[in-house]
Design a protein around this motif. Sequence first.
Motif: not given
Length: 125
Positions: A64-72
């Motif tokens: 499954y797709p795996q979360y790596v990071l997020k930016r705002f």
Amino acid sequence: MAHGINIIVILAAICLEIRAQDTVIQSTGDVMGYEGVSVTLNCSYTTSDINAYLFWYLQRPNQYPQYVLKRFALGGGENAVEFNRRFNASLDKATKTVPLTIEDVQLCDSAVYYCALRPTVTVTL
């Protein structure tokens, strides 16, 4: 009464139309790199949201797709714990880009990478 319903529908359609213009564009094709070097994956976006959230995910074969990071857009963000050391991205509001840099590339980094923008659709009923 019918006029009020028409106005709500028109306003909802206008709001959805604005959101429909949100886009994410990634580099096409394969990105190659040698083990131990850095690789950068490009992502640009358009949105009317002043506080856009941009995400990077990866998907390894048969997983499954795996979360790596997020930016705002207004600053900050976070990495998933397992991607703290070698994965980084900086969101640039001026150029509307959020390139993902992978340091010290390893064979296990081979995957499909996705850049995503949130919110993609907002509907209030």
